[in-house]
Each structure stands twice: as structure tokens, then as C-alpha cells.
Write a protein that holds these residues in place. Structure first.
Motif, short mmCIF file in Angstrom:
data_model
loop_
_atom_site.label_atom_id
_atom_site.label_comp_id
_atom_site.label_asym_id
_atom_site.label_seq_id
_atom_site.Cartn_x
_atom_site.Cartn_y
_atom_site.Cartn_z
N VAL A 1 0.85 -1.20 0.00
CA VAL A 1 0.00 0.00 0.00
C VAL A 1 0.88 1.26 0.00
O VAL A 1 0.63 2.21 -0.76
N ILE A 2 1.94 1.25 0.84
CA ILE A 2 2.86 2.40 0.89
C ILE A 2 3.55 2.59 -0.46
O ILE A 2 3.64 3.71 -0.98
N ALA B 1 1.15 4.04 -3.03
CA ALA B 1 0.89 5.47 -2.76
C ALA B 1 2.07 6.33 -3.21
O ALA B 1 1.87 7.39 -3.83
N LEU B 2 3.30 5.88 -2.93
CA LEU B 2 4.49 6.63 -3.32
C LEU B 2 4.63 6.69 -4.84
O LEU B 2 4.99 7.73 -5.40
N ILE C 1 2.22 6.50 -7.12
CA ILE C 1 1.20 7.41 -7.66
C ILE C 1 1.58 8.87 -7.41
O ILE C 1 1.51 9.72 -8.30
N GLU C 2 2.05 9.16 -6.18
CA GLU C 2 2.45 10.53 -5.83
C GLU C 2 3.58 11.02 -6.71
O GLU C 2 3.56 12.15 -7.22
#
Length: 201
Positions: A20-21, A24-25, A27-28
Motif C-alpha cells: 500500500v505504501i 501510494a508513493l 502514484i504521488e
């Protein structure tokens, strides 16, 4: 899928958190590291036009700083247009170092996940194997049961590799992208210094 996660045991939750982390990274960074956002087209020409017009004030420099990472680097040069060449270059280099650090944000975390995920998967498999063999009685084990237990334990390794591969690909891609942005920014900054000090001579 939920049945696999439950069967794989508690170590898989560490891998799920890491996945998940990492997602998220990724995509960011995809959203942040866009060339149009980092190196706006024709920004250098606009800054040179402002310099030639002599309309340099705190508002113009502040707006330029807020524009983009390249804008921050050029703003440092614009702020020091009346300084000697070396002082101007030093101010640009300092701004460039800060900008480079910002562009590299979160990449270390993504690289760590890419490296650590296979090890976490292996750890989960070892824990699963220990539980399987620890649960066997003295009389021996049912081979079918043992094979099923081992396949379940290996879910952790498979999941760890499945996380590590895309994380490593994106980490390498982002590193190369940041390096190319930094080189491009340096070239544009040097061009601006040459224009300023060439016009002065």
C-alpha cells in the motif's frame, strides 16, 4: 484472495502494508514528476525577457519561485544578477541542491521497499515452515497436508517478489527521471548566467 491472505499467516500483513505504501508513493511521484511541472516550457526565455526589461523586484522573484522547481533555481540567479559571476553561480547551485533534494523525496523509501519486500516474504515463509513442522506429531505427517502447508507458506515469498519487482522498476525509472531533470536545470541555469554576464561584457 482473502482466503490466501488468511492462510498465509500474520507476516503477510507486513507485506500488504508495504504494498500500500509503495503504491501510494508511486502514484504521488508519477503526479509530481511531470516534465511540464518541473521544467515549464519557455520559462528561461521569460526570465531572460524580465531581466532585459529590468523589471526585477521581490514580487517577480517570489512568483518565479512559486512557479516550479526550475523557477526556484532561476529565481536564485535573478536575485543575484548584480553579483559577480561566481557568487551568482554559487547561489544557483545552492538552490539547485535544495530542488534536487525535493525531487528525490520518497525515492529512498520506495527503494527500501523494493529491497526489503523479498526478505519480508522469505521471513513469512520461514515462519510458516516453522509453524508447519512444529505442528507435526511424533508419528509423522500426512504428505498431502504437509505439501498444502508448504504451498501456503510460499505465498509470502511470492507476494514479496510481486511487490519488489514493480517497486524496483519504478524506483529506477524515477531516479533516471530526476537525474535528467537535474541535468536539464543545470544547463538552463548555466545558460542564464552566460546571458547575464555575456550582456555585461
Amino acid at each position: 484472495m482473502l482466503a490466501i491472505i488468511q492462510a498465509a499467516g500474520w507476516p503477510i500483513w507486513l507485506l500488504l502494508t508495504a504494498s500500500v505504501i509503495a503504491l501510494a508513493l508511486i502514484i504521488e511521484r508519477i503526479l509530481y514528476l511531470r516534465r511540464s511541472r518541473i521544467l515549464p516550457v519557455n520559462l528561461l526565455q521569460e526570465v531572460v525577457r524580465v531581466y532585459h526589461n529590468g523589471k526585477i523586484d521581490a514580487t517577480v522573484i517570489g512568483t518565479l519561485e512559486q512557479n516550479s522547481p526550475l523557477g526556484r533555481v532561476l529565481a536564485a540567479g535573478l536575485r543575484n544578477v548584480n553579483s559577480p559571476r561566481d557568487a551568482m553561480k554559487e547561489a544557483i547551485e545552492e538552490a539547485g541542491r535544495g530542488t534536487a533534494h525535493e525531487l528525490e523525496r520518497f525515492l529512498t523509501t520506495l527503494g527500501t521497499i523494493a529491497t526489503l519486500a523479498p526478505l519480508m516474504g522469505l521471513f513469512g515463509t520461514v515462519v510458516g515452515m516453522i509453524e508447519i513442522f512444529g505442528a507435526q506429531g511424533a508419528t509423522g505427517a500426512n504428505p498431502a497436508q504437509l505439501a498444502h502447508g508448504i504451498s501456503v507458506a510460499l505465498y509470502n515469498t511470492g507476494f514479496g517478489l510481486a511487490i519488489a519487482m514493480p517497486a524496483l522498476v519504478f524506483y529506477r525509472h524515477f531516479r533516471a527521471l530526476v537525474d535528467s531533470f537535474i541535468i536539464d536545470m543545470e544547463q538552463q541555469a548555466v545558460k542564464f548566467v552566460d546571458i547575464v554576464h555575456g550582456a555585461r561584457q
